[in-house]
Write a protein that holds these residues in place. Structure first.
Motif, PDB file in Angstrom:
ATOM      1  N   SER A  31      -0.234   0.901   9.524  1.00  0.00           N
ATOM      2  CA  SER A  31      -1.452   0.197   9.149  1.00  0.00           C
ATOM      3  C   SER A  31      -1.943   0.715   7.794  1.00  0.00           C
ATOM      4  CB  SER A  31      -2.539   0.397  10.201  1.00  0.00           C
ATOM      5  OG  SER A  31      -3.773  -0.117   9.734  1.00  0.00           O
ATOM      6  N   PRO A  32      -1.862  -0.092   6.738  1.00  0.00           N
ATOM      7  CA  PRO A  32      -2.360   0.356   5.428  1.00  0.00           C
ATOM      8  C   PRO A  32      -3.838   0.710   5.448  1.00  0.00           C
ATOM      9  CG  PRO A  32      -0.999  -1.612   5.194  1.00  0.00           C
ATOM     10  CD  PRO A  32      -1.235  -1.424   6.660  1.00  0.00           C
ATOM     11  N   ALA A  33      -4.637  -0.026   6.220  1.00  0.00           N
ATOM     12  CA  ALA A  33      -6.068   0.274   6.291  1.00  0.00           C
ATOM     13  C   ALA A  33      -6.307   1.652   6.899  1.00  0.00           C
ATOM     14  CB  ALA A  33      -6.782  -0.798   7.097  1.00  0.00           C
ATOM     15  N   ALA A  34      -5.552   1.989   7.944  1.00  0.00           N
ATOM     16  CA  ALA A  34      -5.700   3.303   8.567  1.00  0.00           C
ATOM     17  C   ALA A  34      -5.268   4.409   7.612  1.00  0.00           C
ATOM     18  CB  ALA A  34      -4.885   3.369   9.857  1.00  0.00           C
ATOM     19  N   LEU A  35      -4.200   4.193   6.868  1.00  0.00           N
ATOM     20  CA  LEU A  35      -3.743   5.195   5.910  1.00  0.00           C
ATOM     21  C   LEU A  35      -4.797   5.452   4.843  1.00  0.00           C
ATOM     22  CD1 LEU A  35      -0.032   4.067   5.422  1.00  0.00           C
ATOM     23  CD2 LEU A  35      -0.865   5.998   6.761  1.00  0.00           C
ATOM     24  N   ALA A  36      -5.362   4.372   4.297  1.00  0.00           N
ATOM     25  CA  ALA A  36      -6.384   4.525   3.263  1.00  0.00           C
ATOM     26  C   ALA A  36      -7.626   5.213   3.815  1.00  0.00           C
ATOM     27  CB  ALA A  36      -6.745   3.153   2.685  1.00  0.00           C
ATOM     28  N   GLY A  37      -8.044   4.811   5.011  1.00  0.00           N
ATOM     29  CA  GLY A  37      -9.209   5.434   5.625  1.00  0.00           C
ATOM     30  C   GLY A  37      -8.983   6.908   5.926  1.00  0.00           C
ATOM     31  N   GLY A  38      -7.777   7.256   6.368  1.00  0.00           N
ATOM     32  CA  GLY A  38      -7.474   8.644   6.667  1.00  0.00           C
ATOM     33  C   GLY A  38      -7.512   9.529   5.436  1.00  0.00           C
ATOM     34  N   VAL A  39      -6.928   9.048   4.347  1.00  0.00           N
ATOM     35  CA  VAL A  39      -6.948   9.823   3.101  1.00  0.00           C
ATOM     36  C   VAL A  39      -8.382  10.039   2.633  1.00  0.00           C
ATOM     37  CG1 VAL A  39      -6.312   9.772   0.662  1.00  0.00           C
ATOM     38  CG2 VAL A  39      -4.638   9.118   2.398  1.00  0.00           C
ATOM     39  N   LEU A  40      -9.207   8.996   2.718  1.00  0.00           N
ATOM     40  CA  LEU A  40     -10.609   9.109   2.303  1.00  0.00           C
ATOM     41  C   LEU A  40     -11.369  10.111   3.169  1.00  0.00           C
ATOM     42  CD1 LEU A  40     -12.931   8.138   0.524  1.00  0.00           C
ATOM     43  CD2 LEU A  40     -13.299   6.265   2.141  1.00  0.00           C
ATOM     44  N   LEU A  41     -11.182  10.040   4.490  1.00  0.00           N
ATOM     45  CA  LEU A  41     -11.870  10.960   5.385  1.00  0.00           C
ATOM     46  C   LEU A  41     -11.436  12.407   5.153  1.00  0.00           C
ATOM     47  CD1 LEU A  41     -11.905   8.986   8.755  1.00  0.00           C
ATOM     48  CD2 LEU A  41     -13.870   9.599   7.346  1.00  0.00           C
ATOM     49  N   LEU A  42     -10.136  12.622   4.944  1.00  0.00           N
ATOM     50  CA  LEU A  42      -9.660  13.985   4.678  1.00  0.00           C
ATOM     51  C   LEU A  42     -10.248  14.527   3.380  1.00  0.00           C
ATOM     52  CD1 LEU A  42      -5.906  13.768   5.742  1.00  0.00           C
ATOM     53  CD2 LEU A  42      -7.750  14.985   6.917  1.00  0.00           C
ATOM     54  N   VAL A  44     -13.177  13.733   2.071  1.00  0.00           N
ATOM     55  CA  VAL A  44     -14.585  14.057   2.325  1.00  0.00           C
ATOM     56  C   VAL A  44     -14.712  15.363   3.119  1.00  0.00           C
ATOM     57  CG1 VAL A  44     -16.666  13.298   3.524  1.00  0.00           C
ATOM     58  CG2 VAL A  44     -15.345  11.663   2.186  1.00  0.00           C
ATOM     59  N   ILE A  45     -13.889  15.512   4.170  1.00  0.00           N
ATOM     60  CA  ILE A  45     -13.931  16.735   4.976  1.00  0.00           C
ATOM     61  C   ILE A  45     -13.575  17.953   4.133  1.00  0.00           C
ATOM     62  CG2 ILE A  45     -12.816  17.958   6.888  1.00  0.00           C
ATOM     63  CD1 ILE A  45     -12.537  15.244   8.283  1.00  0.00           C
ATOM     64  N   GLY A  46     -12.540  17.816   3.310  1.00  0.00           N
ATOM     65  CA  GLY A  46     -12.143  18.928   2.460  1.00  0.00           C
ATOM     66  C   GLY A  46     -13.207  19.296   1.442  1.00  0.00           C
ATOM     67  N   TRP A  47     -13.807  18.285   0.833  1.00  0.00           N
ATOM     68  CA  TRP A  47     -14.846  18.544  -0.174  1.00  0.00           C
ATOM     69  C   TRP A  47     -16.059  19.244   0.441  1.00  0.00           C
ATOM     70  CZ3 TRP A  47     -19.162  14.733  -1.310  1.00  0.00           C
ATOM     71  CH2 TRP A  47     -19.981  15.216  -2.329  1.00  0.00           C
ATOM     72  N   LEU A  48     -16.576  18.692   1.546  1.00  0.00           N
ATOM     73  CA  LEU A  48     -17.750  19.299   2.179  1.00  0.00           C
ATOM     74  C   LEU A  48     -17.431  20.666   2.781  1.00  0.00           C
ATOM     75  CD1 LEU A  48     -19.251  16.163   3.994  1.00  0.00           C
ATOM     76  CD2 LEU A  48     -19.997  17.197   1.844  1.00  0.00           C
ATOM     77  N   ALA A  66     -14.016  26.379  11.153  1.00  0.00           N
ATOM     78  CA  ALA A  66     -13.726  25.908  12.508  1.00  0.00           C
ATOM     79  C   ALA A  66     -13.862  24.399  12.604  1.00  0.00           C
ATOM     80  CB  ALA A  66     -14.674  26.589  13.496  1.00  0.00           C
ATOM     81  N   THR A  67     -14.860  23.854  11.945  1.00  0.00           N
ATOM     82  CA  THR A  67     -15.064  22.400  11.974  1.00  0.00           C
ATOM     83  C   THR A  67     -13.917  21.677  11.285  1.00  0.00           C
ATOM     84  OG1 THR A  67     -17.458  22.711  11.986  1.00  0.00           O
ATOM     85  CG2 THR A  67     -16.633  20.537  11.371  1.00  0.00           C
ATOM     86  N   MET A  68     -13.482  22.202  10.126  1.00  0.00           N
ATOM     87  CA  MET A  68     -12.341  21.583   9.434  1.00  0.00           C
ATOM     88  C   MET A  68     -11.077  21.678  10.266  1.00  0.00           C
ATOM     89  SD  MET A  68     -12.646  22.351   5.338  1.00  0.00           S
ATOM     90  CE  MET A  68     -12.724  24.142   5.490  1.00  0.00           C
ATOM     91  N   LEU A  69     -10.888  22.820  10.944  1.00  0.00           N
ATOM     92  CA  LEU A  69      -9.703  22.990  11.791  1.00  0.00           C
ATOM     93  C   LEU A  69      -9.709  22.001  12.945  1.00  0.00           C
ATOM     94  CD1 LEU A  69      -7.159  24.691  12.303  1.00  0.00           C
ATOM     95  CD2 LEU A  69      -8.576  26.255  13.651  1.00  0.00           C
TER      96      LEU A  69
END
Length: 237
Positions: A31-42, A44-48, A66-69
């Motif tokens: 699913s291209p939409a899932a791939l794009a959404g996953g990269v975006l979420l990762l 954001v999680i990494g930045w914060l 712990a939250t990132m893990l």
């Protein structure tokens, strides 16, 4: 929306249907939409998370780690990981927490409803996470098919096909429209392709075997570790 990724465009006619070696390499559906959404979420999680680790005080850096893990493996599991691998001999389903391998001889049916799933000959059902059902896409495809059928009945067309039909006559356009075939949503087309392959290969000797299910410990392990670490930090206070 799904994207098939064919690795080999044409079969080798010299191989017999019962050959142990598959005629095709794996075709991959994702699913291209899932791939794009996953990269975006990762991202954001990494930045914060990294910002909290670097600038945080007291327990904040540990809570952030712990939250990132905990969150990063879950995002990977539900967005980047799901895929369906198909070849002449078997169907391999990579879901968020499991990998299921089904030889075509053991596949009883491929069902499409509110979700896409495969059913083996024992009655066990496995959802195809990489092929999400989009009711909106189905409705859009149905509307396009209805409009195309109406135009074909009137001998009309749209876009380049319409101009070509006016130049070449109504009969020429009608034949072209019929050759296109019915319009289908992407996930429904993928299911149709797999049903057709199952019909052709179900009785082949190379497509027999046992259904195997393996847990994705590379995903489950970090998630459990993140939960335990977060629980300990919150309990300690």
């Amino acid at each position: 929306m799904t994207t098939p990724d064919p690795q080999s465009p044409a079969p080798e006619p010299s191989k017999p249907s019962g050959s142990a070696a598959p005629q095709y390499q794996d075709r991959i559906y994702r699913s291209p939409a899932a791939l794009a959404g996953g990269v975006l979420l990762l991202a954001v999680i990494g930045w914060l998370g990294i910002d909290a680790v670097v600038a945080g005080e007291g327990r904040t850096p540990w809570l952030s780690l712990a939250t990132m893990l905990l969150l990063a493996p879950l995002v990977v599991a539900y967005t980047l990981r799901p895929a369906v691998y198909v070849n002449d001999d078997r169907l391999r389903v990579r879901n968020p927490f499991r990998v299921i391998v089904l030889p075509w001889g053991r596949v009883a049916s491929l069902r499409s409803g509110f979700s896409n799933e495969v059913v083996d000959d024992s009655g066990a059902k496995y959802q195809l996470w990489a092929l999400p059902v989009s009711l909106r896409a189905r409705s859009k495809a149905a509307r396009q098919e209805t409009r195309a059928a109406a135009r074909a009945a009137r001998g009309e067309g749209g876009g380049d096909g319409e101009r070509g039909g006016r130049r070449g006559g109504r009969g020429a356009f009608g034949a072209g429209a019929a050759a296109e075939g019915p319009r289908r949503a992407e996930s429904d087309r993928a299911m149709d392709e797999m049903r057709e392959l199952r019909e052709r290969r179900q009785e082949a000797e190379a497509a027999q075997g046992e259904v195997t299910v393996r847990w994705a410990y590379e995903i489950v392990g970090p998630v459990v570790a993140g939960v335990v670490l977060l629980a300990v930090l919150l309990a300690v206070g």
